[in-house]
Each structure stands twice: as C-alpha cells, then as structure tokens.
Write a protein that holds these residues in place. Structure first.
Motif, PDB file in Angstrom:
ATOM      1  N   ARG A  66       1.211  -1.044   0.024  1.00  6.25           N
ATOM      2  CA  ARG A  66       0.159  -0.586  -0.048  1.00  6.25           C
ATOM      3  C   ARG A  66       0.693   1.184  -0.162  1.00  6.25           C
ATOM      4  N   ARG A  67       1.418   1.198   0.576  1.00  4.04           N
ATOM      5  CA  ARG A  67       2.645   2.726   1.372  1.00  4.04           C
ATOM      6  C   ARG A  67       3.785   2.883  -0.804  1.00  4.04           C
ATOM      7  N   MET A  68       3.904   1.529  -1.022  1.00  2.00           N
ATOM      8  CA  MET A  68       4.624   1.427  -2.199  1.00  2.00           C
ATOM      9  C   MET A  68       3.947   2.689  -3.706  1.00  2.00           C
ATOM     10  N   ILE A  69       2.440   1.694  -3.689  1.00  2.00           N
ATOM     11  CA  ILE A  69       1.903   1.868  -4.485  1.00  2.00           C
ATOM     12  C   ILE A  69       1.503   3.918  -4.056  1.00  2.00           C
ATOM     13  N   ASP A  70       1.254   3.863  -2.777  1.00  3.06           N
ATOM     14  CA  ASP A  70       0.681   5.734  -1.869  1.00  3.06           C
ATOM     15  C   ASP A  70       2.193   6.810  -2.906  1.00  3.06           C
ATOM     16  N   SER A  71       3.176   6.249  -2.347  1.00  2.00           N
ATOM     17  CA  SER A  71       4.470   6.897  -3.714  1.00  2.00           C
ATOM     18  C   SER A  71       4.678   6.335  -4.771  1.00  2.00           C
ATOM     19  N   THR A  72       4.311   5.883  -5.033  1.00  2.00           N
ATOM     20  CA  THR A  72       4.566   5.522  -6.613  1.00  2.00           C
ATOM     21  C   THR A  72       3.259   6.627  -7.731  1.00  2.00           C
ATOM     22  N   MET A  73       2.752   6.658  -6.885  1.00  2.00           N
ATOM     23  CA  MET A  73       0.847   7.187  -7.707  1.00  2.00           C
ATOM     24  C   MET A  73       0.980   8.451  -7.606  1.00  2.00           C
ATOM     25  N   THR A  74       1.649   9.191  -6.070  1.00  3.82           N
ATOM     26  CA  THR A  74       2.374  10.506  -5.766  1.00  3.82           C
ATOM     27  C   THR A  74       3.896  11.246  -7.345  1.00  3.82           C
ATOM     28  N   ARG A  75       4.187  10.028  -7.206  1.00  3.79           N
ATOM     29  CA  ARG A  75       5.538  10.472  -8.170  1.00  3.79           C
ATOM     30  C   ARG A  75       5.394  10.424  -9.562  1.00  3.79           C
ATOM     31  N   LEU A  76       4.255   9.458  -9.956  1.00  2.00           N
ATOM     32  CA  LEU A  76       3.698   9.318 -11.780  1.00  2.00           C
ATOM     33  C   LEU A  76       3.048  11.121 -11.538  1.00  2.00           C
ATOM     34  N   ARG A  77       1.672  11.134  -9.983  1.00  2.00           N
ATOM     35  CA  ARG A  77       0.766  12.045 -10.521  1.00  2.00           C
ATOM     36  C   ARG A  77       1.667  13.733 -10.285  1.00  2.00           C
ATOM     37  N   SER A  78       3.079  13.330  -9.884  1.00  2.22           N
ATOM     38  CA  SER A  78       3.689  14.692 -10.348  1.00  2.22           C
ATOM     39  C   SER A  78       4.286  15.201 -11.475  1.00  2.22           C
ATOM     40  N   LEU A  79       5.439  13.635 -12.246  1.00  4.17           N
ATOM     41  CA  LEU A  79       4.999  14.094 -13.350  1.00  4.17           C
ATOM     42  C   LEU A  79       4.347  14.219 -14.633  1.00  4.17           C
ATOM     43  N   VAL A  80       3.119  13.943 -14.220  1.00  3.51           N
ATOM     44  CA  VAL A  80       1.922  14.306 -15.784  1.00  3.51           C
ATOM     45  C   VAL A  80       1.823  15.421 -15.477  1.00  3.51           C
ATOM     46  N   GLU A  81       2.055  16.497 -13.551  1.00  2.00           N
ATOM     47  CA  GLU A  81       1.146  17.682 -13.681  1.00  2.00           C
ATOM     48  C   GLU A  81       3.045  18.475 -14.309  1.00  2.00           C
ATOM     49  N   ARG A  82       4.085  18.424 -13.844  1.00  2.00           N
ATOM     50  CA  ARG A  82       5.686  18.592 -13.936  1.00  2.00           C
ATOM     51  C   ARG A  82       5.548  18.511 -15.531  1.00  2.00           C
ATOM     52  N   THR A  83       5.153  17.915 -16.647  1.00  2.00           N
ATOM     53  CA  THR A  83       5.676  17.918 -17.719  1.00  2.00           C
ATOM     54  C   THR A  83       4.586  17.971 -19.166  1.00  2.00           C
ATOM     55  N   GLY A  84       3.504  17.816 -18.817  1.00  2.00           N
ATOM     56  CA  GLY A  84       1.958  18.240 -19.289  1.00  2.00           C
ATOM     57  C   GLY A  84       1.393  16.878 -19.476  1.00  2.00           C
ATOM     58  N   ILE A  85       1.714  16.146 -19.347  1.00  2.00           N
ATOM     59  CA  ILE A  85       2.095  14.735 -20.640  1.00  2.00           C
ATOM     60  C   ILE A  85       0.357  14.003 -19.981  1.00  2.00           C
ATOM     61  N   ALA A  86      -0.539  12.967 -21.199  1.00  2.00           N
ATOM     62  CA  ALA A  86      -1.113  12.722 -20.844  1.00  2.00           C
ATOM     63  C   ALA A  86      -0.734  11.399 -20.097  1.00  2.00           C
ATOM     64  N   LEU A  87      -1.040  10.681 -19.042  1.00  2.00           N
ATOM     65  CA  LEU A  87      -0.558   9.266 -18.840  1.00  2.00           C
ATOM     66  C   LEU A  87      -1.321   7.985 -19.293  1.00  2.00           C
ATOM     67  N   PHE A  88      -1.605   7.270 -19.838  1.00  2.00           N
ATOM     68  CA  PHE A  88      -1.879   5.968 -19.621  1.00  2.00           C
ATOM     69  C   PHE A  88      -1.457   4.709 -18.245  1.00  2.00           C
ATOM     70  N   LEU A  89      -2.083   4.770 -17.569  1.00  2.00           N
ATOM     71  CA  LEU A  89      -1.294   3.846 -16.613  1.00  2.00           C
ATOM     72  C   LEU A  89      -2.542   2.734 -16.360  1.00  2.00           C
ATOM     73  N   VAL A  90      -2.117   1.154 -16.624  1.00  2.00           N
ATOM     74  CA  VAL A  90      -2.741   0.107 -16.233  1.00  2.00           C
ATOM     75  C   VAL A  90      -2.349  -0.876 -14.585  1.00  2.00           C
ATOM     76  N   SER A  91      -4.121  -0.999 -13.878  1.00  2.00           N
ATOM     77  CA  SER A  91      -3.404  -1.319 -12.784  1.00  2.00           C
ATOM     78  C   SER A  91      -4.740  -2.229 -13.113  1.00  2.00           C
ATOM     79  N   HIS A  92      -4.173  -3.606 -11.852  1.00  2.00           N
ATOM     80  CA  HIS A  92      -4.557  -4.353 -11.501  1.00  2.00           C
ATOM     81  C   HIS A  92      -5.726  -4.443 -10.253  1.00  2.00           C
ATOM     82  N   LEU A  93      -7.235  -5.465 -10.397  1.00  2.00           N
ATOM     83  CA  LEU A  93      -7.591  -5.236  -9.388  1.00  2.00           C
ATOM     84  C   LEU A  93      -7.835  -6.497  -8.542  1.00  2.00           C
TER      85      LEU A  93
END
Length: 471
Positions: free
Chosen positions: A352-379
């Motif tokens: 859970r903590r690793m996903i929290d950290s990873t999603m925060t970094r990906l969100r920051s990267l999207v905001e910083r670069t202005g890209i559209a990011l399509f992320l695949v996630s499992h259930l």
C-alpha cells in the motif's frame, strides 16, 4: 574524421595550449577548429571559426555538447556555456569541474538540452552560464524549463558579455562573484487573480484528442494533456489490447506516443500496434516477411512511437527517469505505462505504501511535464461468488493495494468481461468509475474484440434491468 592543425595557446583569450589540447581546439592556419566527438571520444565533426568571426561546420554531428566526451555524465555539478571558448575559459580556471558548451549557440539551447537530457540527469546541479544579453538569458530560461526542477541554476556576469570577455580582462573576481551568486531557476508560479481576464475568457478546446469509442467519448469528453487515466480490469480481460487500440488511434493522428509495456517484449507490442492499425493478426500464425514489411512501412515507419526496453529491469527510478525523458527529451505528449503492479514487483515493503509513493510520483510527473498518462492497474480478487474473470462488476474500491490510485487519477476506466462466455471474443463492458472532468460515470459502451482484425467493435449498450420499472 582526422584532426587538422594543432593546439596552440590563445594569447588574447588567456587559454593555454594544454586546455586547447584537452578540448581539441586546434589552430589551422587562419582558422580555429572546435572538434566535436561521439560518446567513444572519436572526432566526428568540427565547427570552424575564421578571423572575421564567421562560422561553418564540417563533418557529422550527433547533437552532443562540445566537450561532452570528456565527462562521465554524473557528479556534483556541470556548467553549460553558450560558446566553446567560454567552456575552455571555465576549464582553464577550474580544470577538474565538468563543463560543456552548446553545439549551436543560444538559438538551439533548449533543443540541445532536450537531446542530451539523459546525460545531464546524472548531475546534482546544472549551471547555465550563457551570454549576458537578452538572447542568452532568454535561452537560459528556455533550457531550464525542460530540466528537472530544483537542479538548475543560472549564472551571469553583469559587467561583461560572457565568461571569455571577463577572463580576457583578468577579472577573476567578477567570474567568482557570478558563480557564487548564481540563482536557482524557479519558474513563475504565483499570479494575481485580477490579471487573468484573458485566460478565463479565452475558450479552451474541449479536448486534445477524441477517444476511438463514441460511448467513452460521450462520458469523458476526450483525452486531455495533463491528466492521469487509470485503466483496470481482471486478469486476461483485455487491458493491453484496449491500450494498444487507444495508442494506435493516437499514432494515426501524428501524435508522439511513448509506450512502456513492462510485461511483454517490444516485438509483441510493436506487432500488436501494427495489427490494430492494419486490421490483421500479425502476431498469430506465420505471416510472411513481405507482409510484415508492408505493415511496418504503413505503421511504425510513419509513427512517432517510442518504446521502452528495460532488459527485464523494472526499477521504478529507471521507469520514472525514462518517462520524464520521453516527455521532456522527446516531446511525447501521451504515454502508456502497462502496468503498475509489475513496476513494484521488484521492491520489498508494504504494498500500500509503495503504491501511495508511486502514484504520488506519477501524478507529480504528469503535472510537471503536462503529458497525458494512461496507467494500467490490476484489481483485488472479488469477494462475491463471481470473480472478475467471469464478468463481475468493477468498482473503485477493488483497485489493488491503495486508495491513492483512485484519488490521484483524473479518470478511471474499468473493463468487465466474462472470459467463459460462449460468444466469440466476448462482450466487454466499459465502465467509467471516476471522471474528474465532468463527473459523468457509469457504463460508457460495450465492445466486442474481433480476433480477425484485432479491433474492438462498439455496440449499443443494453439497459441494466430495473425491477422497479421493467415489470
């Protein structure tokens, strides 16, 4: 390419023959040659300066900085100057510090930094020391804008045009002062509300791209840069096929797309994208070489597509680095990351903590670069009698590992299909689970995957049974 001329002391510039030899600045009669090298240190081209300050270039160029071959690409700091003689001047003063210069002056500063982005990422600090004129300072800001925030500094010598001129005047104090008073680059980020009239009254386009499925387009109102879209489904439901069709539709518009498929080879990804585009299963059976070449010429040759080959390594830091390079170095506006779970598979710790950290970094990267990011996630596995592989309904709460996936995504798209259905290909229900843009959620469309042409075919949505009104 062979060297012409020899290293000689540049008396007017106060640059020794030793420094000239190190950087391969050779005098050849009335000409001064600045040799550029490849990563192996072999000379491939030379910028030529005449006595009347006209310039020409001979040989080849790979876009590297002047002097780049001298350095390892990592360390405490690197200085980038505007001209070759400025770089040599800095090396004359501080021969142990890394310094390079732009290959084509201020006008090409941003492009040069993008081209050599990966080389620069290894340094803790990047100091841009361009000419003290308007073009030089504008170029410094443009170059800084595509570099990682917090690592970039801009230096300038107020009383002189550039480093070389200050050194010719033997003004070491001015040079030292400029270095120690260098300013951290911080993009403008605070604006007064009353200045926003033009911004708020200028209509924005509703989206940057349309989805290839009308039902999804109607719900999400298109694909927008700066958004993070998560695609989720049970195992084997068709997440990767769905992503490939989205990517193909974007590539066919001329969009620059980065595609990081961590669970399959680049051959499989490429053939899957080609199959979707030409309407033929190139990854099945035994297509002839001529068929594959024809498909390649109609797809990959014409597309702005960049894939990732990690050689089996899924180090998250490497993945973030490569995504940032795709965005800032290669101008990819849309990137697919398939998938989140394998990105974390090599790490030890609380999921859970690793996903929290990873999603925060990906969100920051999207905001910083202005890209559209399509992320695949499992259930997570469904708790009822019916699992997701049998068509169980997908909810936000079933996203595997952490609520951060739902919280930090702008949109979440769920795919539902009964793998055991007797119908060929099966019907996939596309459900919008989250929609930050308009708030519209629910079933968007129904898709059937055609195995013959590797495409999803959209069909009308069957209304869900409502016992209150359907009797």
């Amino acid at each position: 390419m062979s060297y012409k001329g020899s290293a000689q002391r540049l008396h007017k510039r106060n640059i020794s023959d030793k420094t000239c030899e190190r950087f391969k600045i050779y005098r050849d009669g009335d000409l001064l040659r600045f040799y550029y090298h490849n990563s192996n240190g072999q000379p491939i081209g030379a910028k030529i300066r005449t006595t009347n300050k006209s310039f020409s270039y001979e040989g080849e160029t790979d876009g590297s900085f002047f002097g780049q071959h001298l350095w390892k690409g990592h360390g405490k700091q690197i200085v980038i100057t505007e001209g070759e003689l400025d770089a040599a001047t800095y090396a004359e003063l501080l021969p142990t510090w890394d310094v390079v210069s732009l290959p084509s002056g201020a006008a090409g500063a941003k492009k040069a930094v993008q081209k050599n982005f990966e080389f620069l990422q290894g340094y803790d600090s990047i100091i841009l020391w361009f000419d003290n004129d308007e073009p030089g300072q504008d170029a410094a800001k443009a170059a800084a804008s595509v570099l990682p925030p917090g690592k970039v500094f801009i230096a300038r010598i107020e009383a002189y045009k550039d480093l070389s001129e200050a050194w010719q005047a033997n003004d070491r104090a001015a040079i030292d002062k400029a270095f120690y008073e260098k300013k951290a680059y911080r993009p403008d980020g605070i604006v007064e509300g009353k200045s926003l009239l033009e911004l708020v009254t200028t209509p924005n386009p509703p989206n940057d791209h349309d989805y290839p499925f009308q039902g999804l387009q109607d719900k999400l109102h298109g694909i927008r840069y700066g958004e993070l879209v998560t695609i989720t489904a049970g195992s084997g439901i068709g997440k990767s096929s769905f992503c490939r069709e989205l990517a193909t539709s974007l590539l066919q518009t001329g969009e620059r797309v980065g595609y990081l498929a961590l669970e399959e080879s680049n051959r499989r990804t490429a053939l899957g994208l080609m199959s979707s585009a030409v309407g033929k299963s190139l990854h099945l059976g035994e297509p002839t070489r001529d068929e594959l070449v024809e498909a390649f010429d109609h797809t990959l040759v014409n597309w702005n597509l960049y894939l990732f080959d990690g050689f089996g390594s899924y180090d998250p830091d490497v993945i973030y680095n490569r995504i940032e390079y795709l965005a800032s170095g290669l101008d990819c506006r849309i990137i697919f990351l398939d998938h989140l779970s394998i990105l974390l598979s090599g790490l030890d710790g609380d999921e859970r903590r690793m996903i929290d950290s990873t999603m925060t970094r990906l969100r920051s990267l999207v905001e910083r670069t202005g890209i559209a990011l399509f992320l695949v996630s499992h259930l997570r596995r469904a708790t009822g009698d019916k699992n997701h592989e049998e068509g169980a309904r997908v909810t936000l709460g079933q996203l595997r590992g952490s609520a951060a996936i739902a919280q930090l995504s702008d949109s979440v798209i769920g795919l539902e299909r009964d793998q055991q259905s007797d119908q060929a290909g099966g019907v996939t229900t596309v459900r919008v689970l989250k929609n930050r843009y308009s708030g519209e959620t629910g079933v968007a469309c129904a898709l059937t995957y055609n195995l013959e042409n590797c495409k999803f075919e959209e069909s009308e949505i069957e209304s869900e049974f409502d016992p209150a009104t359907d009797f």
